[in-house]
Design an enzyme around this catalytic site. Structure first.
Site, PDB file in Angstrom:
ATOM      1  CE  LYS A 104     -10.374  -5.704   4.279  1.00  0.00           C
ATOM      2  NZ  LYS A 104      -9.096  -5.600   4.996  1.00  0.00           N
ATOM      3  CD  GLN A 138      -8.255  -4.064   8.283  1.00  0.00           C
ATOM      4  OE1 GLN A 138      -8.902  -4.892   7.650  1.00  0.00           O
ATOM      5  NE2 GLN A 138      -7.625  -3.069   7.689  1.00  0.00           N
ATOM      6  CG  ASP A 160      -4.859  -9.426   3.718  1.00  0.00           C
ATOM      7  OD1 ASP A 160      -5.634  -8.954   2.858  1.00  0.00           O
ATOM      8  OD2 ASP A 160      -4.885  -9.107   4.924  1.00  0.00           O
TER       9      ASP A 160
END
Ligand code: NAD
Length: 282
Positions: free
Chosen positions: A52, A96, A119
């Protein structure tokens, strides 16, 4: 033989489009920032976080990295999220997953300001998707829609079967296909006659989490097959939920693993980050 849907090429195309947009914003004096939080050092999570950050670098997004100890308390993590929520220079926040056991994942997801929820996991992002309003969409299913569109595979009026009903893949996938006017069936572990259900599909999306589970007897001739699964086989090579060698003989189009859905997830995360700038501005 089925046509290969090239996720690597399509994700590069999207990232290059975003790079141009970000360069324009920079000329106007704006830098987009993504805060990436990792708790502990799970090796798979470290690889994802690393990828990422690399994608951010490629596109010109500033990534702020927060690497917290495995034994970080929930309170400490929530405090950091609250600070980042308040920080006007941060456009997007990504935590995460999975998190260590002492931390409640739901509380963490709910703590992120929906405006910074790149997200797309916050209940208000999910709610917006359900009622057809604008909002962040979970990156993997959003990437699959792009794979289909950019491969000129139309969704409208098609029989779409999604196998798997997880919050991050199966459910949002079904809603997005519906938004594109597909006729959608959601199949899962309790579905009866799975083979017959799958054989109805013009577009079959497989997110089961079981290596090479879907063979050609689940697939209608000429169907499009999208494989979300990621596993390591006996030879330590990557494979999906679909038996690629078998299914590609009968499908019309198919995604490979690796190089199919995987690269799209990161491309769509980057897309959400770029959108986060516009959303935060409003
Ligand atoms: P999950 O384990 O949360 O959900 C699996 C779903 O499959 C469940 O809803 C279950 O009902 C269904 N299922 C399980 N066994 C079944 C069976 N025998 N018949 C029918 N349905 C069955 O998984 P997930 O998070 O949705 O992920 C699915 C797969 O996709 C995993 O392999 C995961 O690693 C992969 N994944 C890939 C990406 C990517 O970027 N490519 C992103 C997320 C997940």
């Amino acid at each position: 033989m089925a046509n290969l849907i090239d996720g690597k090429r399509i994700s590069k195309e999207i990232k290059d489009e975003l790079k141009e947009k970000v360069a324009k914003y920079k000329e106007e004096g704006t830098t987009i920032s993504l805060a990436v939080i990792q708790v502990g050092n799970d090796p798979a999570s470290s690889v994802y976080v690393g990828n990422k950050k690399k994608a951010c670098e490629y596109i010109g997004i500033r990534s702020l990295s927060y690497e917290l100890e495995e034994n970080t308390s929930q309170e400490e993590l929530l405090k950091l999220i609250a600070q980042l929520n308040e920080d006007a220079s941060v456009n997007g926040i990504l935590v995460q997953l999975p998190l260590p056991r002492q931390i409640d994942e739901k509380k963490v997801i709910n703590a992120i300001d929906p405006k910074k929820d790149v997200d797309g996991f916050h209940p208000s992002s999910v709610g917006a998707l359900v009622i057809g309003e604008k909002g962040y969409v979970s990156c993997t299913p959003a990437g699959i829609i792009q794979l289909l569109k950019r491969s000129n595979i139309s969704i409208e009026g098609k029989e779409c079967v999604v196998i798997g009903r997880s919050n991050i893949v199966g459910k949002p996938m079904s809603l997005l296909l519906l938004r594109e006017n597909g006729t959608v069936t959601m199949a899962h572990s309790k579905t009866k006659n799975l083979k017959e259900v799958c054989k109805r599909a013009d577009i079959l999306i497989v997110a089961i989490g079981k290596p090479r589970f879907i063979t050609s007897d689940y697939v209608k001739e000429g169907a499009t097959v999208i494989d979300v699964g990621i596993h390591r086989n006996e030879e330590n090579k990557l494979c999906g939920d679909v038996d690629f060698d078998d299914v590609s003989k009968i499908a019309g189009a198919i995604t490979p693993v690796p190089g199919g859905v995987g690269p799209m997830t990161i491309a769509m995360l980057m897309n959400n980050c770029v959108e986060s700038y516009l959303i935060n501005q409003k």
